[in-house]
Design an enzyme around this catalytic site. Structure first.
Site, PDB file in Angstrom:
ATOM      1  N   HIS A  95       0.855  -1.804  -0.258  1.00  0.00           N
ATOM      2  CA  HIS A  95      -0.076   0.362   0.081  1.00  0.00           C
ATOM      3  C   HIS A  95       0.866   0.855  -0.671  1.00  0.00           C
ATOM      4  O   HIS A  95       0.499   2.237  -0.705  1.00  0.00           O
ATOM      5  CB  HIS A  95      -0.256  -0.077   0.680  1.00  0.00           C
ATOM      6  CG  HIS A  95      -1.397  -0.958   1.083  1.00  0.00           C
ATOM      7  ND1 HIS A  95      -1.953  -1.907   2.876  1.00  0.00           N
ATOM      8  CD2 HIS A  95      -2.816  -1.833  -0.101  1.00  0.00           C
ATOM      9  CE1 HIS A  95      -3.134  -2.916   2.455  1.00  0.00           C
ATOM     10  NE2 HIS A  95      -3.637  -3.002   1.321  1.00  0.00           N
TER      11      HIS A  95
ATOM     12  N   SER B 143      -2.770  -7.908   3.144  1.00  0.00           N
ATOM     13  CA  SER B 143      -2.448  -7.808   3.914  1.00  0.00           C
ATOM     14  C   SER B 143      -2.792  -8.970   5.210  1.00  0.00           C
ATOM     15  O   SER B 143      -2.577  -9.507   6.248  1.00  0.00           O
ATOM     16  CB  SER B 143      -4.403  -6.339   5.173  1.00  0.00           C
ATOM     17  OG  SER B 143      -3.698  -5.529   4.279  1.00  0.00           O
TER      18      SER B 143
ATOM     19  N   LYS C 184     -16.963  -7.641   5.756  1.00  0.00           N
ATOM     20  CA  LYS C 184     -15.713  -8.481   6.360  1.00  0.00           C
ATOM     21  C   LYS C 184     -15.682  -7.659   8.101  1.00  0.00           C
ATOM     22  O   LYS C 184     -15.346  -6.271   7.660  1.00  0.00           O
ATOM     23  CB  LYS C 184     -14.870  -8.498   5.892  1.00  0.00           C
ATOM     24  CG  LYS C 184     -14.609  -7.533   4.904  1.00  0.00           C
ATOM     25  CD  LYS C 184     -12.843  -7.344   3.798  1.00  0.00           C
ATOM     26  CE  LYS C 184     -12.468  -6.302   3.024  1.00  0.00           C
ATOM     27  NZ  LYS C 184     -11.820  -6.656   2.028  1.00  0.00           N
TER      28      LYS C 184
ATOM     29  N   ARG D 124      -2.282  -6.295  -8.303  1.00  0.00           N
ATOM     30  CA  ARG D 124      -1.663  -7.594  -8.549  1.00  0.00           C
ATOM     31  C   ARG D 124      -1.465  -8.239  -9.770  1.00  0.00           C
ATOM     32  O   ARG D 124      -0.151  -8.635 -10.290  1.00  0.00           O
ATOM     33  CB  ARG D 124      -1.177  -7.586  -7.037  1.00  0.00           C
ATOM     34  CG  ARG D 124      -0.855  -6.790  -5.537  1.00  0.00           C
ATOM     35  CD  ARG D 124      -0.990  -7.702  -4.642  1.00  0.00           C
ATOM     36  NE  ARG D 124      -2.905  -7.277  -4.946  1.00  0.00           N
ATOM     37  CZ  ARG D 124      -3.592  -6.979  -3.045  1.00  0.00           C
ATOM     38  NH1 ARG D 124      -3.421  -8.143  -1.936  1.00  0.00           N
ATOM     39  NH2 ARG D 124      -4.771  -6.973  -3.538  1.00  0.00           N
TER      40      ARG D 124
HETATM   41  P1  ADP Z   1      -9.784  -3.411   0.546  1.00  0.00           P
HETATM   42  O1  ADP Z   1     -10.006  -3.948   1.048  1.00  0.00           O
HETATM   43  O2  ADP Z   1     -10.114  -3.596  -0.947  1.00  0.00           O
HETATM   44  O3  ADP Z   1      -9.486  -5.222  -0.784  1.00  0.00           O
HETATM   45  P2  ADP Z   1      -7.022  -3.833   0.839  1.00  0.00           P
HETATM   46  O4  ADP Z   1      -6.724  -2.783   1.841  1.00  0.00           O
HETATM   47  O5  ADP Z   1      -7.099  -4.603   1.012  1.00  0.00           O
HETATM   48  O6  ADP Z   1      -8.623  -3.186   0.181  1.00  0.00           O
HETATM   49  O7  ADP Z   1      -6.394  -2.810  -0.631  1.00  0.00           O
HETATM   50  C1  ADP Z   1      -6.507  -1.935  -0.565  1.00  0.00           C
HETATM   51  C2  ADP Z   1      -5.767  -1.771  -2.608  1.00  0.00           C
HETATM   52  O8  ADP Z   1      -4.393  -1.520  -2.451  1.00  0.00           O
HETATM   53  C3  ADP Z   1      -6.608  -2.198  -3.152  1.00  0.00           C
HETATM   54  O9  ADP Z   1      -6.359  -1.504  -4.741  1.00  0.00           O
HETATM   55  C4  ADP Z   1      -4.809  -3.009  -3.427  1.00  0.00           C
HETATM   56  O10 ADP Z   1      -5.427  -3.372  -4.816  1.00  0.00           O
HETATM   57  C5  ADP Z   1      -4.571  -2.705  -2.949  1.00  0.00           C
HETATM   58  N1  ADP Z   1      -2.850  -3.404  -2.356  1.00  0.00           N
HETATM   59  C6  ADP Z   1      -2.979  -3.737  -1.490  1.00  0.00           C
HETATM   60  N2  ADP Z   1      -1.843  -4.814  -1.837  1.00  0.00           N
HETATM   61  C7  ADP Z   1      -0.641  -4.592  -2.491  1.00  0.00           C
HETATM   62  C8  ADP Z   1       0.613  -4.610  -2.869  1.00  0.00           C
HETATM   63  N3  ADP Z   1       0.952  -5.664  -1.767  1.00  0.00           N
HETATM   64  N4  ADP Z   1       0.423  -4.110  -3.852  1.00  0.00           N
HETATM   65  C9  ADP Z   1       0.083  -2.765  -4.410  1.00  0.00           C
HETATM   66  N5  ADP Z   1      -0.818  -2.459  -3.800  1.00  0.00           N
HETATM   67  C10 ADP Z   1      -1.801  -3.213  -2.856  1.00  0.00           C
END
Ligand code: ADP
Length: 153
Positions: free
Chosen positions: A19, A130, A43, A92
């Site tokens: 992120h 995450s 969730k 990703r």
């Molecule tokens: P959500 O609950 O919408 O899945 P996340 O917090 O998991 O939210 O992710 C928010 C954003 O960050 C999404 O666009 C996701 O694709 C991006 N993201 C998550 N992990 C990574 C990573 N390792 N590298 C780049 N972008 C990421």
């Protein structure tokens, strides 16, 4: 000139280096980036919202373009309220693409002025999410390599 405002919506449960990398790279594209936690996701979260917000604030304390916020309701309604014309998302894998394509197209239908902007993940963060970080923490491992320096558990 109108400010280019983007919203980076997510659960950030917790924020990872993946992120962080997307947000930092986006600072050269946008004038303001709202890293915003949507609070109506079905969730249940692992970390409380105030903790997740606090970590994001710590990580971007030195970045005046980055704002940290939470919202309830539809992401597009929140974008309208802020005057944001862009939603920022990270890509990703092709699975991310299929998921993001449908959300992005529906959001465009709901709010024709909005555009979703995707940044490709850098290779070293492609496998990171995450949920892996939560598993490491749950089982007593060291999440250090995967979370931003400023975040301490
Ligand atoms: P959500 O609950 O919408 O899945 P996340 O917090 O998991 O939210 O992710 C928010 C954003 O960050 C999404 O666009 C996701 O694709 C991006 N993201 C998550 N992990 C990574 C990573 N390792 N590298 C780049 N972008 C990421």
């Amino acid at each position: 000139m109108n400010k280019k405002i983007a919203v980076f919506p997510g659960s950030f449960d917790p924020i990872t280096k993946g992120h962080e990398s997307i947000i930092l790279r986006a600072t050269s594209i946008f004038d303001e980036i709202y890293v915003s936690i949507g609070t109506n996701a079905e969730k249940a979260s692992f970390f409380p919202i105030e903790k997740r917000l606090e970590w994001i604030r710590l990580v971007f304390a030195g970045q005046p373009k980055v704002k940290v916020d939470k919202y309830h309701g539809l992401t597009v309604d929140y974008c309208k309220k802020l005057g944001a014309k862009f939603i920022l998302r990270g890509l990703r894998t092709s699975a991310d693409f299929e998921f993001e394509r449908s959300i992005g197209q529906i959001n465009k239908k709901l709010y024709p002025d909005i555009d979703t902007v995707f940044l490709l993940t850098t290779p070293e963060y492609t496998a990171l999410n995450s949920s892996i970080v939560r598993d490491i923490i749950r089982h007593g491992g060291d999440p250090g390599p995967f979370i931003p320096e400023a975040v301490k558990f």
